[in-house]
Design a protein around this motif. Sequence first.
Motif, PDB file in Angstrom:
ATOM      1  N   HIS A  84       0.838  -1.205   0.000  1.00 19.37           N
ATOM      2  CA  HIS A  84       0.000   0.000   0.000  1.00 19.37           C
ATOM      3  C   HIS A  84       0.876   1.260   0.000  1.00 19.37           C
ATOM      4  N   VAL A  85       1.894   1.284   0.844  1.00 15.79           N
ATOM      5  CA  VAL A  85       2.788   2.444   0.917  1.00 15.79           C
ATOM      6  C   VAL A  85       3.506   2.641  -0.424  1.00 15.79           C
ATOM      7  N   ALA A  86       3.947   1.557  -1.049  1.00 21.52           N
ATOM      8  CA  ALA A  86       4.605   1.669  -2.355  1.00 21.52           C
ATOM      9  C   ALA A  86       3.645   2.261  -3.385  1.00 21.52           C
ATOM     10  N   LEU A  87       2.399   1.796  -3.380  1.00 21.30           N
ATOM     11  CA  LEU A  87       1.413   2.325  -4.325  1.00 21.30           C
ATOM     12  C   LEU A  87       1.138   3.802  -4.062  1.00 21.30           C
ATOM     13  N   ILE A  88       0.974   4.175  -2.805  1.00 22.57           N
ATOM     14  CA  ILE A  88       0.702   5.567  -2.447  1.00 22.57           C
ATOM     15  C   ILE A  88       1.888   6.454  -2.811  1.00 22.57           C
ATOM     16  N   ARG A  89       3.080   5.939  -2.643  1.00 19.53           N
ATOM     17  CA  ARG A  89       4.284   6.731  -2.902  1.00 19.53           C
ATOM     18  C   ARG A  89       4.511   6.971  -4.398  1.00 19.53           C
ATOM     19  N   PHE A  90       4.335   5.926  -5.223  1.00 18.29           N
ATOM     20  CA  PHE A  90       4.713   6.040  -6.628  1.00 18.29           C
ATOM     21  C   PHE A  90       3.556   6.296  -7.584  1.00 18.29           C
ATOM     22  N   CYS A  91       2.357   5.872  -7.234  1.00 14.13           N
ATOM     23  CA  CYS A  91       1.221   6.006  -8.150  1.00 14.13           C
ATOM     24  C   CYS A  91       0.896   7.448  -8.557  1.00 14.13           C
ATOM     25  N   PRO A  92       1.069   8.449  -7.699  1.00 18.08           N
ATOM     26  CA  PRO A  92       0.774   9.803  -8.167  1.00 18.08           C
ATOM     27  C   PRO A  92       1.626  10.233  -9.373  1.00 18.08           C
ATOM     28  N   ASN A  93       2.807   9.644  -9.514  1.00 19.98           N
ATOM     29  CA  ASN A  93       3.691   9.977 -10.631  1.00 19.98           C
ATOM     30  C   ASN A  93       3.351   9.215 -11.914  1.00 19.98           C
ATOM     31  N   ILE A  94       2.587   8.143 -11.782  1.00 12.85           N
ATOM     32  CA  ILE A  94       2.271   7.283 -12.939  1.00 12.85           C
ATOM     33  C   ILE A  94       0.785   6.912 -12.923  1.00 12.85           C
ATOM     34  N   PRO A  95      -0.106   7.886 -12.949  1.00 10.94           N
ATOM     35  CA  PRO A  95      -1.537   7.602 -12.762  1.00 10.94           C
ATOM     36  C   PRO A  95      -2.151   6.698 -13.827  1.00 10.94           C
ATOM     37  N   ASN A  96      -1.596   6.656 -15.027  1.00  9.45           N
ATOM     38  CA  ASN A  96      -2.178   5.827 -16.088  1.00  9.45           C
ATOM     39  C   ASN A  96      -1.630   4.407 -16.121  1.00  9.45           C
ATOM     40  N   MET A  97      -0.629   4.107 -15.314  1.00 11.42           N
ATOM     41  CA  MET A  97      -0.066   2.755 -15.294  1.00 11.42           C
ATOM     42  C   MET A  97      -1.044   1.813 -14.586  1.00 11.42           C
ATOM     43  N   VAL A  98      -1.265   0.644 -15.173  1.00 17.08           N
ATOM     44  CA  VAL A  98      -2.156  -0.329 -14.527  1.00 17.08           C
ATOM     45  C   VAL A  98      -1.406  -1.013 -13.386  1.00 17.08           C
ATOM     46  N   ILE A  99      -2.141  -1.451 -12.406  1.00 18.50           N
ATOM     47  CA  ILE A  99      -1.561  -2.053 -11.205  1.00 18.50           C
ATOM     48  C   ILE A  99      -0.741  -3.299 -11.554  1.00 18.50           C
ATOM     49  N   ALA A 100      -1.181  -4.085 -12.508  1.00 18.39           N
ATOM     50  CA  ALA A 100      -0.432  -5.292 -12.888  1.00 18.39           C
ATOM     51  C   ALA A 100       0.962  -4.932 -13.389  1.00 18.39           C
ATOM     52  N   GLU A 101       1.060  -3.895 -14.190  1.00 21.55           N
ATOM     53  CA  GLU A 101       2.373  -3.463 -14.686  1.00 21.55           C
ATOM     54  C   GLU A 101       3.228  -2.923 -13.546  1.00 21.55           C
ATOM     55  N   PHE A 102       2.611  -2.160 -12.660  1.00 17.42           N
ATOM     56  CA  PHE A 102       3.331  -1.626 -11.504  1.00 17.42           C
ATOM     57  C   PHE A 102       3.913  -2.769 -10.670  1.00 17.42           C
ATOM     58  N   MET A 103       3.103  -3.776 -10.403  1.00 17.69           N
ATOM     59  CA  MET A 103       3.563  -4.885  -9.573  1.00 17.69           C
ATOM     60  C   MET A 103       4.636  -5.704 -10.289  1.00 17.69           C
ATOM     61  N   ASN A 104       4.517  -5.842 -11.601  1.00 20.14           N
ATOM     62  CA  ASN A 104       5.547  -6.537 -12.371  1.00 20.14           C
ATOM     63  C   ASN A 104       6.877  -5.791 -12.237  1.00 20.14           C
ATOM     64  N   ASN A 105       6.837  -4.463 -12.357  1.00 19.19           N
ATOM     65  CA  ASN A 105       8.050  -3.655 -12.207  1.00 19.19           C
ATOM     66  C   ASN A 105       8.612  -3.754 -10.788  1.00 19.19           C
ATOM     67  N   LEU A 106       7.734  -3.703  -9.795  1.00 22.21           N
ATOM     68  CA  LEU A 106       8.171  -3.795  -8.401  1.00 22.21           C
ATOM     69  C   LEU A 106       8.827  -5.152  -8.130  1.00 22.21           C
ATOM     70  N   ALA A 107       8.211  -6.213  -8.604  1.00 19.13           N
ATOM     71  CA  ALA A 107       8.777  -7.551  -8.409  1.00 19.13           C
ATOM     72  C   ALA A 107      10.138  -7.661  -9.101  1.00 19.13           C
ATOM     73  N   GLY A 108      10.258  -7.070 -10.290  1.00 16.74           N
ATOM     74  CA  GLY A 108      11.545  -7.072 -10.983  1.00 16.74           C
ATOM     75  C   GLY A 108      12.618  -6.347 -10.190  1.00 16.74           C
ATOM     76  N   ASP A 109      12.243  -5.222  -9.579  1.00 18.61           N
ATOM     77  CA  ASP A 109      13.190  -4.474  -8.750  1.00 18.61           C
ATOM     78  C   ASP A 109      13.619  -5.285  -7.531  1.00 18.61           C
ATOM     79  N   VAL A 110      12.681  -5.980  -6.917  1.00 11.79           N
ATOM     80  CA  VAL A 110      13.004  -6.811  -5.749  1.00 11.79           C
ATOM     81  C   VAL A 110      13.932  -7.943  -6.161  1.00 11.79           C
ATOM     82  N   GLU A 111      13.658  -8.560  -7.313  1.00 13.60           N
ATOM     83  CA  GLU A 111      14.527  -9.646  -7.795  1.00 13.60           C
ATOM     84  C   GLU A 111      15.944  -9.141  -8.069  1.00 13.60           C
ATOM     85  N   LYS A 112      16.073  -7.972  -8.706  1.00 11.30           N
ATOM     86  CA  LYS A 112      17.395  -7.400  -8.980  1.00 11.30           C
ATOM     87  C   LYS A 112      18.126  -7.084  -7.688  1.00 11.30           C
ATOM     88  N   SER A 113      17.416  -6.541  -6.715  1.00  9.76           N
ATOM     89  CA  SER A 113      18.013  -6.205  -5.431  1.00  9.76           C
ATOM     90  C   SER A 113      18.508  -7.470  -4.713  1.00  9.76           C
TER      91      SER A 113
END
Length: 118
Positions: A84-113
């Motif tokens: 929820h905090v991740a969505l609240i923090r980043f979603c205002p900058n990318i309002p047209n991005m669908v949640i599935a794409e956001f989560m795919n990007n987030l999961a990719g970042d976690v995997e890289k980390s």
Amino acid sequence: MKAPRIVAAVLVGSLGSGLAHAQAPVNPYSYTCGAYIAAQQGQERGPANAVLYWAIGYLQGRLPPLPTNQYTAETFGKGLQEVHVALIRFCPNIPNMVIAEFMNNLAGDVEKSATAQQ
């Protein structure tokens, strides 16, 4: 013996009519970050909550078994809060991005980390 049948018929009828008024399922492939942010400001929270629960399930299924993504009854609430905090923090900058794409990007970042830390 007719009374139980009548009660059963009324019960089944009322359940059916309740289903007719139920909301359609929320699609994380069309529900946007902007819609999630708008729901925080007083709109219907049901779809936003459904997307949040989908997001947790997506991460659980996508990420390898790491201690940070093992949800138990005790840690599930913390996981919901973190997403929820991740969505609240980043979603205002990318309002047209669908949640599935956001989560795919987030999961990719976690995997890289996780890979970088090994």
